[in-house]
Motif scaffolding. Structure first.
Motif, PDB file in Angstrom:
ATOM      1  N   THR A 114      -6.311  -8.535   4.662  1.00  0.00           N
ATOM      2  CA  THR A 114      -6.296  -9.412   5.829  1.00  0.00           C
ATOM      3  C   THR A 114      -4.907  -9.949   6.157  1.00  0.00           C
ATOM      4  OG1 THR A 114      -6.885 -11.276   4.387  1.00  0.00           O
ATOM      5  CG2 THR A 114      -8.694 -10.099   5.481  1.00  0.00           C
ATOM      6  N   ASP A 115      -3.973  -9.827   5.231  1.00  0.00           N
ATOM      7  CA  ASP A 115      -2.622 -10.338   5.481  1.00  0.00           C
ATOM      8  C   ASP A 115      -1.659  -9.167   5.605  1.00  0.00           C
ATOM      9  OD1 ASP A 115      -0.596 -12.122   5.881  1.00  0.00           O
ATOM     10  OD2 ASP A 115      -0.684 -13.048   3.898  1.00  0.00           O
ATOM     11  N   THR A 116      -0.530  -9.244   4.983  1.00  0.00           N
ATOM     12  CA  THR A 116       0.462  -8.168   5.082  1.00  0.00           C
ATOM     13  C   THR A 116       0.024  -6.942   4.298  1.00  0.00           C
ATOM     14  OG1 THR A 116       1.666  -9.086   3.179  1.00  0.00           O
ATOM     15  CG2 THR A 116       2.355  -9.799   5.398  1.00  0.00           C
ATOM     16  N   THR A 117       0.658  -5.805   4.619  1.00  0.00           N
ATOM     17  CA  THR A 117       0.332  -4.539   3.948  1.00  0.00           C
ATOM     18  C   THR A 117       1.597  -3.934   3.360  1.00  0.00           C
ATOM     19  OG1 THR A 117       0.548  -3.354   6.050  1.00  0.00           O
ATOM     20  CG2 THR A 117      -1.659  -4.066   5.404  1.00  0.00           C
ATOM     21  N   THR A 118       2.377  -4.749   2.661  1.00  0.00           N
ATOM     22  CA  THR A 118       3.576  -4.258   2.006  1.00  0.00           C
ATOM     23  C   THR A 118       3.197  -3.400   0.805  1.00  0.00           C
ATOM     24  OG1 THR A 118       3.722  -6.193   0.567  1.00  0.00           O
ATOM     25  CG2 THR A 118       4.824  -6.324   2.730  1.00  0.00           C
ATOM     26  N   ALA A 119       4.196  -2.746   0.242  1.00  0.00           N
ATOM     27  CA  ALA A 119       3.950  -1.910  -0.935  1.00  0.00           C
ATOM     28  C   ALA A 119       3.379  -2.741  -2.076  1.00  0.00           C
ATOM     29  CB  ALA A 119       5.243  -1.232  -1.363  1.00  0.00           C
ATOM     30  N   ALA A 120       3.872  -3.971  -2.221  1.00  0.00           N
ATOM     31  CA  ALA A 120       3.364  -4.838  -3.286  1.00  0.00           C
ATOM     32  C   ALA A 120       1.890  -5.192  -3.065  1.00  0.00           C
ATOM     33  CB  ALA A 120       4.208  -6.112  -3.366  1.00  0.00           C
ATOM     34  N   ASP A 121       1.514  -5.450  -1.794  1.00  0.00           N
ATOM     35  CA  ASP A 121       0.118  -5.780  -1.486  1.00  0.00           C
ATOM     36  C   ASP A 121      -0.802  -4.600  -1.774  1.00  0.00           C
ATOM     37  OD1 ASP A 121       0.852  -8.319  -0.579  1.00  0.00           O
ATOM     38  OD2 ASP A 121       1.298  -7.553   1.414  1.00  0.00           O
ATOM     39  N   ALA A 170      -2.019  10.701  -4.711  1.00  0.00           N
ATOM     40  CA  ALA A 170      -1.859  11.310  -3.390  1.00  0.00           C
ATOM     41  C   ALA A 170      -1.862  10.213  -2.343  1.00  0.00           C
ATOM     42  CB  ALA A 170      -2.981  12.313  -3.120  1.00  0.00           C
ATOM     43  N   THR A 171      -0.888  10.271  -1.411  1.00  0.00           N
ATOM     44  CA  THR A 171      -0.765   9.257  -0.364  1.00  0.00           C
ATOM     45  C   THR A 171      -0.595   9.943   0.981  1.00  0.00           C
ATOM     46  OG1 THR A 171       1.655   9.114  -0.418  1.00  0.00           O
ATOM     47  CG2 THR A 171       0.441   7.816  -2.042  1.00  0.00           C
ATOM     48  N   ASP A 172      -0.460   9.117   2.043  1.00  0.00           N
ATOM     49  CA  ASP A 172      -0.245   9.663   3.378  1.00  0.00           C
ATOM     50  C   ASP A 172       1.234   9.853   3.703  1.00  0.00           C
ATOM     51  OD1 ASP A 172       0.602   7.086   3.621  1.00  0.00           O
ATOM     52  OD2 ASP A 172      -0.837   6.498   5.158  1.00  0.00           O
ATOM     53  N   GLY A 173       2.107   9.634   2.721  1.00  0.00           N
ATOM     54  CA  GLY A 173       3.521   9.903   2.912  1.00  0.00           C
ATOM     55  C   GLY A 173       4.281   8.839   3.673  1.00  0.00           C
ATOM     56  N   ALA A 174       3.679   7.679   3.931  1.00  0.00           N
ATOM     57  CA  ALA A 174       4.365   6.615   4.668  1.00  0.00           C
ATOM     58  C   ALA A 174       5.489   6.039   3.810  1.00  0.00           C
ATOM     59  CB  ALA A 174       3.377   5.525   5.048  1.00  0.00           C
ATOM     60  N   PRO A 175       6.548   5.485   4.449  1.00  0.00           N
ATOM     61  CA  PRO A 175       7.670   4.926   3.685  1.00  0.00           C
ATOM     62  C   PRO A 175       7.259   3.869   2.669  1.00  0.00           C
ATOM     63  CG  PRO A 175       8.266   5.146   5.994  1.00  0.00           C
ATOM     64  CD  PRO A 175       6.814   5.478   5.897  1.00  0.00           C
ATOM     65  N   SER A 176       6.294   2.997   3.036  1.00  0.00           N
ATOM     66  CA  SER A 176       5.864   1.971   2.094  1.00  0.00           C
ATOM     67  C   SER A 176       5.162   2.569   0.879  1.00  0.00           C
ATOM     68  CB  SER A 176       4.919   0.980   2.783  1.00  0.00           C
ATOM     69  OG  SER A 176       3.745   1.641   3.236  1.00  0.00           O
ATOM     70  N   MET A 177       4.640   3.777   1.032  1.00  0.00           N
ATOM     71  CA  MET A 177       3.952   4.447  -0.066  1.00  0.00           C
ATOM     72  C   MET A 177       4.929   5.141  -1.007  1.00  0.00           C
ATOM     73  SD  MET A 177       0.606   4.075   0.197  1.00  0.00           S
ATOM     74  CE  MET A 177      -0.678   3.698   1.386  1.00  0.00           C
ATOM     75  N   ILE A 178       5.921   5.839  -0.449  1.00  0.00           N
ATOM     76  CA  ILE A 178       6.752   6.725  -1.267  1.00  0.00           C
ATOM     77  C   ILE A 178       8.168   6.213  -1.449  1.00  0.00           C
ATOM     78  CG2 ILE A 178       5.384   8.737  -0.633  1.00  0.00           C
ATOM     79  CD1 ILE A 178       7.543   9.491   1.363  1.00  0.00           C
ATOM     80  N   LYS A 189      11.530   4.968  -2.856  1.00  0.00           N
ATOM     81  CA  LYS A 189      12.052   5.256  -4.195  1.00  0.00           C
ATOM     82  C   LYS A 189      12.264   4.007  -5.032  1.00  0.00           C
ATOM     83  CE  LYS A 189      14.364   9.585  -2.943  1.00  0.00           C
ATOM     84  NZ  LYS A 189      15.640  10.332  -2.915  1.00  0.00           N
ATOM     85  N   LYS A 190      12.544   2.870  -4.385  1.00  0.00           N
ATOM     86  CA  LYS A 190      12.860   1.663  -5.145  1.00  0.00           C
ATOM     87  C   LYS A 190      11.671   0.721  -5.292  1.00  0.00           C
ATOM     88  CE  LYS A 190      17.804   1.596  -4.016  1.00  0.00           C
ATOM     89  NZ  LYS A 190      18.911   0.794  -3.437  1.00  0.00           N
ATOM     90  N   ALA A 191      10.884   0.545  -4.238  1.00  0.00           N
ATOM     91  CA  ALA A 191       9.793  -0.435  -4.298  1.00  0.00           C
ATOM     92  C   ALA A 191       8.513   0.075  -3.647  1.00  0.00           C
ATOM     93  CB  ALA A 191      10.227  -1.741  -3.636  1.00  0.00           C
ATOM     94  N   GLY A 192       8.349   1.400  -3.552  1.00  0.00           N
ATOM     95  CA  GLY A 192       7.150   1.962  -2.948  1.00  0.00           C
ATOM     96  C   GLY A 192       5.955   1.882  -3.885  1.00  0.00           C
ATOM     97  N   VAL A 193       4.784   2.113  -3.324  1.00  0.00           N
ATOM     98  CA  VAL A 193       3.559   2.088  -4.126  1.00  0.00           C
ATOM     99  C   VAL A 193       3.614   3.139  -5.224  1.00  0.00           C
ATOM    100  CG1 VAL A 193       1.054   2.389  -4.068  1.00  0.00           C
ATOM    101  CG2 VAL A 193       2.206   1.229  -2.189  1.00  0.00           C
ATOM    102  N   VAL A 194       4.113   4.320  -4.888  1.00  0.00           N
ATOM    103  CA  VAL A 194       4.185   5.408  -5.871  1.00  0.00           C
ATOM    104  C   VAL A 194       5.060   5.004  -7.050  1.00  0.00           C
ATOM    105  CG1 VAL A 194       5.012   7.751  -6.260  1.00  0.00           C
ATOM    106  CG2 VAL A 194       3.715   7.225  -4.193  1.00  0.00           C
ATOM    107  N   LYS A 195       6.223   4.400  -6.763  1.00  0.00           N
ATOM    108  CA  LYS A 195       7.149   3.986  -7.833  1.00  0.00           C
ATOM    109  C   LYS A 195       6.489   2.946  -8.731  1.00  0.00           C
ATOM    110  CE  LYS A 195      11.265   3.361  -9.798  1.00  0.00           C
ATOM    111  NZ  LYS A 195      10.978   2.223 -10.683  1.00  0.00           N
ATOM    112  N   LYS A 196       5.841   1.946  -8.159  1.00  0.00           N
ATOM    113  CA  LYS A 196       5.185   0.911  -8.947  1.00  0.00           C
ATOM    114  C   LYS A 196       4.040   1.495  -9.778  1.00  0.00           C
ATOM    115  CE  LYS A 196       6.123  -2.773  -5.555  1.00  0.00           C
ATOM    116  NZ  LYS A 196       6.857  -3.711  -6.442  1.00  0.00           N
TER     117      LYS A 196
END
Length: 463
Positions: free
Chosen positions: A216-223, A245-253, A255-262
């Motif tokens: 319901t709030d933000t959708t950052t990589a951390a969220d 597997a992701t949709d390839g969006a920047p927040s997903m992939i 390199k420094k703080a993406g969902v994949v990295k975390k």
């Protein structure tokens, strides 16, 4: 008596004897002696207990029955007891069947995404039908509880059971992979869909939907990462993940703080740094390849025309009336970018109804001049054909329990088709493009070489 020689049950007269039925009006039910008169049972199966019960409660009334009369009275009492037992058994069976039917109907309501109150409507229909088809079974249908609260409780029970089964299955995984996709629903709430595919020690592969997490709030990589970890912890994974597997969006992939990295850092810290792979969803890649086939000159006119007809209620009613006059059973659908297959559906309907659309637009004083352009009509026909091919590929890639080799085979075969179509169009052969072939035949003009470049560009994207 020595300890090695224990008294047996039979020696203590604890086996029911047939003569007790006649003497004391008792019978055996589930290894218990039950009185035929008052239906009470004695705690210990001994003749003394049966005789004491009979003498103290029933002897005054039944001692008068002797000989044949007593045998007839015993048979009468036995028949009454069996009838009573059958009534209770039948009642229990009806109750169990009604509860089971209630769960089955609640499950269908949930699968159809219907409101809980639909259960009462379903029961009304069943009662009406039972009065005609099987009136003797009317009470059985009436016993099925389908009130709104009952349906809600049934669906909650089914959901809890599925959740329990999923947790048990996840515990058996020796390795698993995760797929996630984040999108926005019609209420502008971001929804994170999470899927898991795992394998157990018998190499049985299980693919399941884990959760749909509203954000319901933000959708950052951390969220997204927090929501993902919470959903996986809820089902009890042991973090033996091998891929994401992701949709390839920047927040997903990122390199420094993406969902994949975390996610990789968390998994590798839990499994000792084993290999971890990340993938761009192959369905999303196929959709992106399709977008490279722009041909905005066609899509712009189609979308503007469809919007003129559909966005105004009067125009929509009048156009539907025109279609009914010409015996068409379908109208024009909208196209939206997030529904990848909708472009093909809109183009196909637009092409099939092009004569009716041209007539309607001229009557409204908004003629579509492109209908009189030979080149544009060929572009439209080509777009209809190629998007149908792409939609068919997309449908092949969809579905459960597929492995990478099946995806690879589908993409490879489609690339071979593109090579074939490239060669055919270079030679003015539209054998695999029926709409384009039809338009070129009507117009007696065939300039298909320019479509060869479109196929070449599409092939490069798939490469």
């Amino acid at each position: 008596m020595s300890l090695s020689k224990k008294r047996k049950v039979g020696a203590e007269c604890r086996v029911f004897q047939e003569k007790w039925s006649s003497s004391y009006l008792f019978t055996e039910v589930n290894v218990k002696a039950v009185c035929l008169v008052c239906s009470q049972h004695v705690a210990v199966l001994k003749e003394y207990n049966l005789r004491r019960h009979y003498v103290s409660l029933h002897a005054d009334k039944y001692d008068n029955f002797q000989g044949q009369r007593r045998r007839e009275k015993v048979n009468e009492l036995l028949a009454g007891l069996k009838k009573q037992q059958s009534v209770f058994t039948h009642s229990r069976d009806i109750s169990d069947a009604a509860v089971k039917a209630s769960y089955l109907i609640a499950n269908e309501i949930a699968l159809a995404l219907k409101p809980f109150s639909e259960g009462e409507f379903v029961k009304t229909c069943m009662m009406k039908a039972s009065e005609i088809v099987c009136p003797e079974k009317r009470q059985a249908f009436a016993n099925i509880s389908l009130t709104r609260n009952t349906v809600a409780d049934r669906i909650s029970d089914l959901s809890a059971d599925l959740d329990s089964q999923e947790k048990q299955k996840v515990k058996s995984f020796i390795a698993f992979s995760v797929a996630i996709d984040e999108g926005t629903d019609i209420t502008d709430v971001a929804q994170l869909a999470i899927f898991i595919r795992g394998v157990d020690d018998t190499l049985t592969v299980t693919e399941e939907f884990v959760d749909l997490v509203p954000m319901t709030d933000t959708t950052t990589a951390a969220d997204i990462f927090t929501a993902l970890v919470g959903a996986l912890d809820r089902v009890g994974v042991d973090w033996s993940a091998v891929s994401l597997a992701t949709d390839g969006a920047p927040s997903m992939i990122g390199k420094k703080a993406g969902v994949v990295k975390k996610f990789r850092d968390k998994v590798q810290s839990a499994n000792g740094g084993h290999d971890f792979w990340t993938f761009h969803c192959i369905l999303h890649q196929e959709a992106l390849c399709c977008k490279s086939l722009k041909m905005d000159n066609v899509m712009k006119v189609v979308i503007q025309t469809v919007n003129f007809i559909r966005s105004r209620s009067l125009n929509h009613r009048q156009f539907d009336s025109l279609l009914r006059e010409k015996d068409h059973i379908y109208g024009l659908p909208y196209h939206t970018e997030v529904r990848w297959l909708s472009r093909g559906a809109e183009l196909r309907c637009f092409f099939d109804l092009r004569e009716e659309i041209e007539q309607f637009m001229e009557e409204k004083g908004e003629p579509v001049l492109e209908f009189h352009s030979t080149e544009w009509m060929q572009d439209l026909a080509f777009m209809v054909d190629v998007t149908e091919h792409l939609n068919n590929l997309n449908k092949q890639l969809q579905g459960r329990n597929k492995v990478a080799t099946q995806y690879y085979d589908s993409i490879r075969s489609f690339k071979l088709k593109l090579l074939l179509w490239e060669t055919q169009l270079a030679g003015d052969d539209a054998a695999h493009f029926p709409c384009l072939k039809n338009v070129c035949t009507i117009q007696s003009v065939a300039d298909m070489k320019r479509f060869k470049d479109k196929i070449t560009g599409l092939l490069l994207e798939f490469e």
